[in-house]
Design a protein around this motif. Structure first.
Motif, mmCIF file in Angstrom:
data_model
loop_
_atom_site.group_PDB
_atom_site.id
_atom_site.type_symbol
_atom_site.label_atom_id
_atom_site.label_comp_id
_atom_site.label_asym_id
_atom_site.label_seq_id
_atom_site.Cartn_x
_atom_site.Cartn_y
_atom_site.Cartn_z
ATOM 1 N N ALA A 118 0.813 -1.209 0.000
ATOM 2 C CA ALA A 118 0.000 0.000 0.000
ATOM 3 C C ALA A 118 0.851 1.265 0.000
ATOM 4 N N ARG A 119 2.061 1.149 0.533
ATOM 5 C CA ARG A 119 2.919 2.335 0.651
ATOM 6 C C ARG A 119 4.374 1.908 0.743
ATOM 7 N N GLU A 120 5.254 2.651 0.101
ATOM 8 C CA GLU A 120 6.698 2.421 0.209
ATOM 9 C C GLU A 120 7.371 3.756 0.478
ATOM 10 N N GLU A 121 8.184 3.802 1.538
ATOM 11 C CA GLU A 121 8.860 5.033 1.924
ATOM 12 C C GLU A 121 10.356 4.774 2.074
ATOM 13 N N ARG A 122 11.123 5.825 1.933
ATOM 14 C CA ARG A 122 12.572 5.735 2.069
ATOM 15 C C ARG A 122 13.028 6.349 3.391
ATOM 16 N N PHE A 123 14.131 5.821 3.906
ATOM 17 C CA PHE A 123 14.823 6.444 5.034
ATOM 18 C C PHE A 123 16.312 6.180 4.864
ATOM 19 N N ARG A 124 17.126 6.906 5.598
ATOM 20 C CA ARG A 124 18.570 6.735 5.507
ATOM 21 C C ARG A 124 19.020 5.686 6.518
ATOM 22 N N PRO A 125 19.459 4.522 6.045
ATOM 23 C CA PRO A 125 19.912 3.483 6.975
ATOM 24 C C PRO A 125 21.280 3.822 7.554
ATOM 25 N N ASP A 126 21.650 3.114 8.600
ATOM 26 C CA ASP A 126 22.947 3.344 9.246
ATOM 27 C C ASP A 126 24.042 2.620 8.460
ATOM 28 N N LEU A 127 24.572 3.280 7.453
ATOM 29 C CA LEU A 127 25.604 2.677 6.613
ATOM 30 C C LEU A 127 26.976 2.705 7.271
ATOM 31 N N ALA A 128 27.099 3.438 8.372
ATOM 32 C CA ALA A 128 28.387 3.526 9.060
ATOM 33 C C ALA A 128 28.662 2.309 9.932
ATOM 34 N N TYR A 129 27.631 1.532 10.239
ATOM 35 C CA TYR A 129 27.818 0.393 11.131
ATOM 36 C C TYR A 129 28.621 -0.703 10.432
ATOM 37 N N VAL A 130 29.664 -1.162 11.099
ATOM 38 C CA VAL A 130 30.476 -2.269 10.609
ATOM 39 C C VAL A 130 30.463 -3.360 11.666
ATOM 40 N N GLU A 131 29.982 -4.513 11.300
ATOM 41 C CA GLU A 131 29.851 -5.615 12.254
ATOM 42 C C GLU A 131 31.195 -6.304 12.456
ATOM 43 N N GLN A 132 31.604 -6.407 13.691
ATOM 44 C CA GLN A 132 32.841 -7.109 14.021
ATOM 45 C C GLN A 132 32.565 -8.613 14.101
ATOM 46 N N ASN A 133 33.378 -9.407 13.420
ATOM 47 C CA ASN A 133 33.241 -10.866 13.438
ATOM 48 C C ASN A 133 31.820 -11.305 13.093
ATOM 49 N N PRO A 134 31.323 -10.968 11.896
ATOM 50 C CA PRO A 134 29.958 -11.334 11.521
ATOM 51 C C PRO A 134 29.748 -12.842 11.533
ATOM 52 N N LEU A 135 28.557 -13.242 11.979
ATOM 53 C CA LEU A 135 28.216 -14.651 12.052
ATOM 54 C C LEU A 135 27.731 -15.153 10.693
ATOM 55 N N PRO A 136 27.901 -16.449 10.406
ATOM 56 C CA PRO A 136 27.363 -16.994 9.153
ATOM 57 C C PRO A 136 25.844 -17.005 9.194
ATOM 58 N N SER A 137 25.220 -16.916 8.027
ATOM 59 C CA SER A 137 23.757 -16.858 7.966
ATOM 60 C C SER A 137 23.110 -18.180 8.340
ATOM 61 N N VAL A 138 23.769 -19.298 8.052
ATOM 62 C CA VAL A 138 23.237 -20.611 8.424
ATOM 63 C C VAL A 138 23.807 -20.996 9.773
ATOM 64 N N ARG A 139 22.947 -20.995 10.779
ATOM 65 C CA ARG A 139 23.383 -21.256 12.145
ATOM 66 C C ARG A 139 22.912 -22.615 12.650
ATOM 67 N N ALA A 140 21.901 -23.196 11.996
ATOM 68 C CA ALA A 140 21.329 -24.459 12.475
ATOM 69 C C ALA A 140 20.959 -25.334 11.275
ATOM 70 N N PRO A 141 21.967 -25.841 10.544
ATOM 71 C CA PRO A 141 21.657 -26.632 9.345
ATOM 72 C C PRO A 141 20.827 -27.872 9.642
ATOM 73 N N HIS A 142 21.006 -28.469 10.825
ATOM 74 C CA HIS A 142 20.195 -29.643 11.174
ATOM 75 C C HIS A 142 18.723 -29.274 11.268
ATOM 76 N N GLU A 143 18.442 -28.089 11.800
ATOM 77 C CA GLU A 143 17.048 -27.634 11.881
ATOM 78 C C GLU A 143 16.426 -27.496 10.498
ATOM 79 N N ARG A 144 17.175 -26.980 9.569
ATOM 80 C CA ARG A 144 16.673 -26.880 8.193
ATOM 81 C C ARG A 144 16.265 -28.241 7.670
ATOM 82 N N ASP A 145 17.140 -29.227 7.828
ATOM 83 C CA ASP A 145 16.879 -30.554 7.281
ATOM 84 C C ASP A 145 15.678 -31.206 7.959
ATOM 85 N N VAL A 146 15.617 -31.120 9.282
ATOM 86 C CA VAL A 146 14.508 -31.725 10.023
ATOM 87 C C VAL A 146 13.187 -31.059 9.651
#
Length: 263
Positions: free
Chosen positions: A225-253
């Protein structure tokens, strides 16, 4: 990493609501196993029904139940960063005043943003950073520009009791969010694969796109119904980012169980 998903459906859609919720949950189950939850809002009921527990998705999947008249859904799996999952209020969906929401990411200035609000941290020992998003949404009446006060990474969705026909979704920086539009409504999920799982098990066809950073969508009646823009926090840098797949067994089950549920 956490996983988020949900939908806004057309009220005339015959899509099986519970199976759609189970498909989305199974498809994002790999992204976290510290807690799981979902929320839905029934027509004419101001506040959503919330179901959550401190288990992986596989321990909830079979018991997910969404009434057929429900057109609005949020789903979450948690891989926690701040706010220990032993405290139920830290797990998602999270409530702040009239808002119930889900979040993937991390907010670094949550204590600063929550300090002025008397309804914040209402539950003893609650410390989850995600509440800051929903405080900002609540006190700005869902103004996209207010999201610019948030620091950190964010993909999020929420329901507002004051706007009963709307599901809000937003993407800041540092976390993915995919949108799928089809005949039955609009779906969102952390990954494109999750939307493809939904297509396979619900026999629907979606037009899929990754939501651009700095976008807020208001979904109503199964459409954007509506799409709006905002300025995201592009300055944030994640230290030691985690992998996106954290529970592969859960996916399979969960995907194995989903095949049985859809049979």
């Amino acid at each position: 990493m956490c996983g988020i998903a949900g939908y806004s459906l057309r009220s005339a859609s015959s899509l099986e609501r519970t199976l759609a919720a189970q498909a989305l949950l199974a498809a994002i189950a790999e992204r976290g196993a510290d807690a799981v939850g979902y929320a839905y809002r029934q027509p004419g009921v101001a506040y959503p029904t919330i179901v959550k527990q401190r288990t992986p998705a596989s321990e909830l999947l079979d018991r997910v139940t969404v009434p057929q008249e429900v057109d609005q859904l949020l789903v979450h799996v948690r891989d926690y960063t701040k706010g220990h999952p032993s405290i139920a209020a830290n797990n998602h969906p999270v409530r702040h005043g009239p808002i119930v929401g889900i979040h993937n990411g991390i907010i670094t200035n949550d204590d600063e943003l929550l300090a002025p609000h008397s309804c914040a941290r209402a539950e003893p020992r609650m410390t989850v950073d995600s509440e800051a998003i929903f405080a900002v949404a609540a006190h700005s009446r869902n103004d996209a520009r207010a999201l610019e006060h948030l620091r950190g990474a964010m993909a999020t969705g929420w329901l507002d009791a004051r706007e009963p026909g709307v599901v809000f979704v937003a993407r800041g920086s540092g976390r993915p969010l995919w949108i799928g539009e089809g005949r039955d409504g609009v779906f969102f999920a952390s990954t494109k694969v999750a939307l493809e799982v939904l297509e396979r098990y619900l026999s629907v066809k979606l037009k899929k796109r990754e939501l651009t950073e700095g976008r807020l969508l208001a979904l109503a009646g199964g459409r954007i119904a509506r799409e709006e823009r905002f300025r995201p926090d592009l300055a944030y840098v994640e230290q030691n980012p985690l992998p996106s797949v954290r529970a592969p067994h859960e996916r399979d089950v969960c995907l194995t169980r989903l095949r049985a549920l859809a049979a």
